[in-house]
Motif scaffolding. Structure first.
Motif, PDB file in Angstrom:
ATOM      1  N   GLN A 174      24.476 -29.470 -65.431  1.00  0.00           N
ATOM      2  CA  GLN A 174      25.675 -28.670 -65.683  1.00  0.00           C
ATOM      3  C   GLN A 174      25.459 -27.640 -66.785  1.00  0.00           C
ATOM      4  OE1 GLN A 174      28.591 -28.585 -64.131  1.00  0.00           O
ATOM      5  NE2 GLN A 174      28.190 -30.247 -62.665  1.00  0.00           N
ATOM      6  N   SER A 175      24.847 -28.055 -67.877  1.00  0.00           N
ATOM      7  CA  SER A 175      24.733 -27.155 -69.039  1.00  0.00           C
ATOM      8  C   SER A 175      23.618 -26.129 -68.882  1.00  0.00           C
ATOM      9  CB  SER A 175      24.510 -27.979 -70.311  1.00  0.00           C
ATOM     10  OG  SER A 175      23.320 -28.761 -70.196  1.00  0.00           O
ATOM     11  N   ASN A 176      22.461 -26.548 -68.374  1.00  0.00           N
ATOM     12  CA  ASN A 176      21.294 -25.657 -68.349  1.00  0.00           C
ATOM     13  C   ASN A 176      21.075 -24.952 -67.024  1.00  0.00           C
ATOM     14  OD1 ASN A 176      20.955 -26.734 -70.864  1.00  0.00           O
ATOM     15  ND2 ASN A 176      18.820 -27.320 -70.592  1.00  0.00           N
ATOM     16  N   VAL A 177      21.814 -25.338 -65.975  1.00  0.00           N
ATOM     17  CA  VAL A 177      21.630 -24.675 -64.687  1.00  0.00           C
ATOM     18  C   VAL A 177      22.929 -24.012 -64.235  1.00  0.00           C
ATOM     19  CG1 VAL A 177      20.983 -24.987 -62.265  1.00  0.00           C
ATOM     20  CG2 VAL A 177      19.799 -26.300 -64.033  1.00  0.00           C
ATOM     21  N   ILE A 178      23.947 -24.811 -63.945  1.00  0.00           N
ATOM     22  CA  ILE A 178      25.184 -24.246 -63.398  1.00  0.00           C
ATOM     23  C   ILE A 178      25.883 -23.358 -64.412  1.00  0.00           C
ATOM     24  CG2 ILE A 178      27.439 -24.828 -62.464  1.00  0.00           C
ATOM     25  CD1 ILE A 178      26.229 -27.366 -61.320  1.00  0.00           C
ATOM     26  N   LEU A 179      26.089 -23.863 -65.629  1.00  0.00           N
ATOM     27  CA  LEU A 179      26.775 -23.062 -66.648  1.00  0.00           C
ATOM     28  C   LEU A 179      25.959 -21.845 -67.053  1.00  0.00           C
ATOM     29  CD1 LEU A 179      29.313 -22.959 -68.368  1.00  0.00           C
ATOM     30  CD2 LEU A 179      28.107 -24.263 -70.135  1.00  0.00           C
ATOM     31  N   ALA A 180      24.630 -21.971 -67.095  1.00  0.00           N
ATOM     32  CA  ALA A 180      23.777 -20.829 -67.440  1.00  0.00           C
ATOM     33  C   ALA A 180      23.866 -19.738 -66.378  1.00  0.00           C
ATOM     34  CB  ALA A 180      22.342 -21.307 -67.608  1.00  0.00           C
ATOM     35  N   LEU A 181      23.897 -20.125 -65.109  1.00  0.00           N
ATOM     36  CA  LEU A 181      24.025 -19.130 -64.047  1.00  0.00           C
ATOM     37  C   LEU A 181      25.371 -18.425 -64.100  1.00  0.00           C
ATOM     38  CD1 LEU A 181      22.421 -21.013 -61.009  1.00  0.00           C
ATOM     39  CD2 LEU A 181      21.428 -19.138 -62.327  1.00  0.00           C
ATOM     40  N   GLN A 182      26.434 -19.181 -64.328  1.00  0.00           N
ATOM     41  CA  GLN A 182      27.764 -18.581 -64.373  1.00  0.00           C
ATOM     42  C   GLN A 182      27.925 -17.651 -65.569  1.00  0.00           C
ATOM     43  OE1 GLN A 182      30.223 -22.083 -64.292  1.00  0.00           O
ATOM     44  NE2 GLN A 182      30.270 -22.184 -62.046  1.00  0.00           N
ATOM     45  N   ASN A 183      27.396 -18.003 -66.718  1.00  0.00           N
ATOM     46  CA  ASN A 183      27.510 -17.145 -67.905  1.00  0.00           C
ATOM     47  C   ASN A 183      26.681 -15.879 -67.750  1.00  0.00           C
ATOM     48  OD1 ASN A 183      29.204 -18.988 -69.132  1.00  0.00           O
ATOM     49  ND2 ASN A 183      27.560 -20.010 -70.265  1.00  0.00           N
ATOM     50  N   ARG A 184      25.475 -16.009 -67.206  1.00  0.00           N
ATOM     51  CA  ARG A 184      24.615 -14.827 -67.064  1.00  0.00           C
ATOM     52  C   ARG A 184      25.152 -13.874 -66.010  1.00  0.00           C
ATOM     53  NH1 ARG A 184      19.266 -13.999 -68.637  1.00  0.00           N
ATOM     54  NH2 ARG A 184      18.897 -11.740 -68.444  1.00  0.00           N
ATOM     55  N   SER A 185      25.856 -14.421 -65.005  1.00  0.00           N
ATOM     56  CA  SER A 185      26.389 -13.565 -63.946  1.00  0.00           C
ATOM     57  C   SER A 185      27.490 -12.636 -64.450  1.00  0.00           C
ATOM     58  CB  SER A 185      26.925 -14.424 -62.806  1.00  0.00           C
ATOM     59  OG  SER A 185      28.030 -15.205 -63.242  1.00  0.00           O
ATOM     60  N   LEU A 186      28.061 -12.918 -65.621  1.00  0.00           N
ATOM     61  CA  LEU A 186      29.089 -12.042 -66.179  1.00  0.00           C
ATOM     62  C   LEU A 186      28.516 -10.721 -66.658  1.00  0.00           C
ATOM     63  CD1 LEU A 186      31.114 -14.701 -68.246  1.00  0.00           C
ATOM     64  CD2 LEU A 186      31.637 -13.789 -65.975  1.00  0.00           C
ATOM     65  N   HIS A 187      27.210 -10.700 -66.952  1.00  0.00           N
ATOM     66  CA  HIS A 187      26.588  -9.494 -67.505  1.00  0.00           C
ATOM     67  C   HIS A 187      25.507  -8.923 -66.605  1.00  0.00           C
ATOM     68  CE1 HIS A 187      28.628 -10.691 -71.231  1.00  0.00           C
ATOM     69  NE2 HIS A 187      28.065 -11.890 -71.089  1.00  0.00           N
ATOM     70  N   SER A 188      25.047  -9.673 -65.625  1.00  0.00           N
ATOM     71  CA  SER A 188      23.969  -9.213 -64.759  1.00  0.00           C
ATOM     72  C   SER A 188      24.333  -9.472 -63.306  1.00  0.00           C
ATOM     73  CB  SER A 188      22.643  -9.925 -65.101  1.00  0.00           C
ATOM     74  OG  SER A 188      22.316  -9.768 -66.470  1.00  0.00           O
ATOM     75  N   GLU A 189      23.614  -8.788 -62.436  1.00  0.00           N
ATOM     76  CA  GLU A 189      23.836  -8.945 -61.006  1.00  0.00           C
ATOM     77  C   GLU A 189      22.673  -9.712 -60.390  1.00  0.00           C
ATOM     78  OE1 GLU A 189      24.634  -6.231 -56.984  1.00  0.00           O
ATOM     79  OE2 GLU A 189      24.383  -5.295 -58.967  1.00  0.00           O
ATOM     80  N   LEU A 190      23.010 -10.682 -59.533  1.00  0.00           N
ATOM     81  CA  LEU A 190      22.000 -11.499 -58.864  1.00  0.00           C
ATOM     82  C   LEU A 190      21.537 -10.761 -57.614  1.00  0.00           C
ATOM     83  CD1 LEU A 190      20.430 -14.171 -58.630  1.00  0.00           C
ATOM     84  CD2 LEU A 190      22.389 -15.115 -57.406  1.00  0.00           C
ATOM     85  N   ARG A 191      20.274 -10.350 -57.628  1.00  0.00           N
ATOM     86  CA  ARG A 191      19.735  -9.589 -56.512  1.00  0.00           C
ATOM     87  C   ARG A 191      18.673 -10.373 -55.733  1.00  0.00           C
ATOM     88  NH1 ARG A 191      18.867  -3.625 -59.367  1.00  0.00           N
ATOM     89  NH2 ARG A 191      21.084  -3.257 -59.894  1.00  0.00           N
ATOM     90  N   ARG A 192      17.840 -11.124 -56.439  1.00  0.00           N
ATOM     91  CA  ARG A 192      16.745 -11.815 -55.776  1.00  0.00           C
ATOM     92  C   ARG A 192      16.593 -13.217 -56.351  1.00  0.00           C
ATOM     93  NH1 ARG A 192      11.689 -10.499 -58.566  1.00  0.00           N
ATOM     94  NH2 ARG A 192      12.229  -9.518 -60.567  1.00  0.00           N
ATOM     95  N   LEU A 193      15.788 -14.017 -55.693  1.00  0.00           N
ATOM     96  CA  LEU A 193      15.631 -15.424 -56.083  1.00  0.00           C
ATOM     97  C   LEU A 193      15.002 -15.556 -57.456  1.00  0.00           C
ATOM     98  CD1 LEU A 193      16.066 -18.295 -54.894  1.00  0.00           C
ATOM     99  CD2 LEU A 193      13.693 -18.225 -54.133  1.00  0.00           C
ATOM    100  N   GLU A 194      14.099 -14.617 -57.811  1.00  0.00           N
ATOM    101  CA  GLU A 194      13.433 -14.713 -59.104  1.00  0.00           C
ATOM    102  C   GLU A 194      14.408 -14.549 -60.271  1.00  0.00           C
ATOM    103  OE1 GLU A 194      12.394 -13.165 -56.523  1.00  0.00           O
ATOM    104  OE2 GLU A 194      10.439 -14.063 -56.070  1.00  0.00           O
ATOM    105  N   ASP A 195      15.556 -13.907 -60.043  1.00  0.00           N
ATOM    106  CA  ASP A 195      16.532 -13.752 -61.120  1.00  0.00           C
ATOM    107  C   ASP A 195      17.074 -15.109 -61.569  1.00  0.00           C
ATOM    108  OD1 ASP A 195      16.204 -11.032 -60.978  1.00  0.00           O
ATOM    109  OD2 ASP A 195      17.931 -10.715 -59.652  1.00  0.00           O
ATOM    110  N   ILE A 196      17.221 -16.035 -60.617  1.00  0.00           N
ATOM    111  CA  ILE A 196      17.732 -17.357 -60.972  1.00  0.00           C
ATOM    112  C   ILE A 196      16.781 -18.067 -61.921  1.00  0.00           C
ATOM    113  CG2 ILE A 196      18.374 -19.619 -60.055  1.00  0.00           C
ATOM    114  CD1 ILE A 196      19.271 -18.288 -57.525  1.00  0.00           C
ATOM    115  N   SER A 197      15.467 -17.986 -61.650  1.00  0.00           N
ATOM    116  CA  SER A 197      14.492 -18.627 -62.531  1.00  0.00           C
ATOM    117  C   SER A 197      14.469 -17.987 -63.900  1.00  0.00           C
ATOM    118  CB  SER A 197      13.095 -18.572 -61.897  1.00  0.00           C
ATOM    119  OG  SER A 197      12.685 -17.221 -61.725  1.00  0.00           O
ATOM    120  N   ASP A 198      14.764 -16.682 -63.991  1.00  0.00           N
ATOM    121  CA  ASP A 198      14.809 -16.025 -65.292  1.00  0.00           C
ATOM    122  C   ASP A 198      16.058 -16.416 -66.085  1.00  0.00           C
ATOM    123  OD1 ASP A 198      12.445 -14.778 -64.623  1.00  0.00           O
ATOM    124  OD2 ASP A 198      13.434 -12.972 -63.853  1.00  0.00           O
ATOM    125  N   TRP A 199      17.125 -16.742 -65.389  1.00  0.00           N
ATOM    126  CA  TRP A 199      18.383 -17.046 -66.071  1.00  0.00           C
ATOM    127  C   TRP A 199      18.469 -18.504 -66.552  1.00  0.00           C
ATOM    128  CZ3 TRP A 199      22.476 -14.432 -62.337  1.00  0.00           C
ATOM    129  CH2 TRP A 199      22.257 -13.039 -62.335  1.00  0.00           C
TER     130      TRP A 199
END
Length: 502
Positions: free
Chosen positions: A56-81
């Protein structure tokens, strides 16, 4: 004779959707859909193998917080976030399956995309530092036992059976307790009819509180009016793993460290896991000693009553004089004498089991010596009977399963009464009733006395003796397994020595 094709159970999935569909048959497999900047992200994992707080803290919440400032375009973006170092992007189904069963979560950007991200969020929290077995001890082999947490127990099983074919189905029982109960089997090995029968019987149970798995054993057994246990109850992981690999089904409730496995046969209760950790010659010897001890414990005191009351002519002349001198001062008939000692032994057993460990051991040793010596000196019992009862009590402890030991202890008393009334004829009548009762018992529809009745010659391979692993590579046919082959043994022959010439 036509050789059966070797069907390997651990077949790899040809596609990722097939792997996820197979894993989705287990109740502990979860898929969470997330919408990140308009893109659909699916996160799949076994909840019994991962740390949900870390997810929850390091995967789901990290993805949701980063999506507020960046756009998810490719799979590699998830690994960076995701702020976790152990991340891998792969399309190999073999690697995905292996990592999924090791505590990794799968992240997919597109449901039909073969590439996915593997994120390590596994944990070993909840395991005791000392979760050794307490009642099923063995000198050789692992001593890992189960605990009172259902998720931890499933995690222990998945650590040993590391294939997605291990299917866990959860149901809720108990009108007041709402207890989670897991039905576990291996898809491709266990007959589906056995699984459906066990699930159907469990769902029919109507009770307010499930305290332990042993309660379930009594509710869904084929016959509740028998002293014999129809399902094997164990706290050892290796015994449960062996039962699952053999094509049986395992059941456990939350809050209990004991598994119930079935269908079980009469011989299963005299098999110790230690038999398989020793050379097969030693394992077979100790197993036969165990079975002989149970037979001796059941009939020893009854034979004493029959011989001293009705059939004293069979006593050898050299033994007749010591027996007469031993019973000369005993005022009671053999029946009262035997019942007095047997009930005294049961008192010592129960007192030793209910008291703390150190006090119980002292009571059993000191009480047995003092009471035995005192009863002989007081003329209440004979020397020979004290020896017979002591050997009989000692032999009853050779049974690896506590429930079967209790059944043998109980059956001695009707056997004693029948022998006291009619002598050897009464003993044979009691044995006949016992055999008829055993042949009528079933466990989840499987005959209890197989392979003796119905006669299955192949079933003798791992019952009375423990043969070599070259000969026990197949599952028992009477379980009707979907895959008969457990493993492919190495061909028997002379093994090549490193010093042999080419």
């Amino acid at each position: 004779m036509k050789r059966e094709p070797m069907k390997k159970l651990e077949t790899q999935s040809q596609a990722l959707p097939e792997l996820l569909d197979r894993a989705g048959q287990s109740s502990d497999f979860t898929t969470i859909p997330l919408t990140i900047t308009g893109r659909q992200v699916r996160i799949s994992y076994y909840k019994t193998l991962i740390d949900e707080k870390l997810l929850q803290s390091n995967v789901i919440l990290a993805l949701q917080n980063r999506s507020l400032h960046s756009e998810l375009r490719r799979l590699e973006d998830i690994s960076d976030w995701i702020p976790i170092s152990d991340i891998e992007i792969t399309d190999r189904v073999e690697d995905i399956q292996s990592k999924l069963l090791k505590g990794y979560a799968i992240a997919q950007l597109d449901q039909h995309d073969r590439n996915c991200i593997l994120v390590h969020v596994g944990t070993m929290e909840g395991l005791r530092k000392e979760n050794n077995t307490e009642n099923e001890f063995s000198v050789v082999g692992p001593k890992v036992g189960f605990v009172e947490d259902l998720d931890t127990n499933i995690r222990l099983l998945r650590a040993q059976i590391n294939i997605p074919n291990l299917i866990v189905k959860e149901i809720t029982l108990g009108s007041s307790s709402k207890t989670r109960v897991a039905i576990i089997h291996i898809d491709g090995a266990t007959n589906e009819q056995i699984v459906q029968t066990a699930e159907q019987r469990l769902k029919q149970i109507d009770i307010d509180v499930i305290f332990d798995t042993s309660l379930l054993d009594q509710f869904f057994s084929d016959n509740s009016s028998t002293p014999f246990p129809l399902f094997l109850t164990t706290e050892r992981r290796d015994r449960v793993v062996y039962a699952l690999l053999s094509g049986q089904v395992a059941i456990i409730s939350d809050g209990s460290p004991y598994f119930v496995t079935g269908p079980s046969t009469l011989f299963d209760f005299f098999i110790s896991p230690e038999d398989y950790y020793l050379p097969w010659i030693l394992g077979s010897f100790f197993r036969m000693i165990r079975i002989f001890g149970v037979i001796f414990s059941l009939f020893a005191t009854s034979m004493y009553i029959a011989i001293t009351t009705f059939h004293y002519e069979v006593i050898p002349r050299d033994l007749l004089e010591p027996l007469i001198s031993s019973r000369r001062n005993v005022p009671f008939p053999p029946l009262v004498e035997v019942l007095f000692l047997e009930i005294t032994i049961e008192f010592l057993r129960e007192a030793g089991a209910r008291l703390p460990t150190k006090i119980g051991q002292t009571l059993g040793i000191v009480g047995g010596i003092v009471i035995g010596q005192a009863t002989v000196q007081a003329g209440l019992t004979s020397h020979i009977l004290v020896i017979i009862v002591a050997f009989s009590a000692l032999a009853s402890f050779a049974t690896p399963i506590y429930k079967m030991s209790n059944a043998i202890r109980f059956l001695r008393f009707p056997m004693i009464v029948m022998t006291a009334i009619w002598g050897a004829i009464g003993m044979f009548i009691a044995i006949a009733f016992l055999l008829v009762h055993l042949t009528r018992l079933t466990s989840l529809g499987t005959p209890y006395t197989v392979p003796i009745y119905p006669l299955r010659v192949q079933g003798f391979m791992d019952s009375l003796i423990r043969p070599s692993f070259q000969l026990i590579n197949k599952r028992m046919p009477f379980l009707r397994p979907r895959s008969l082959i457990r493993f492919i043994p190495e061909p028997v022959g002379r093994k090549k020595n490193d010093f042999d010439d080419e």
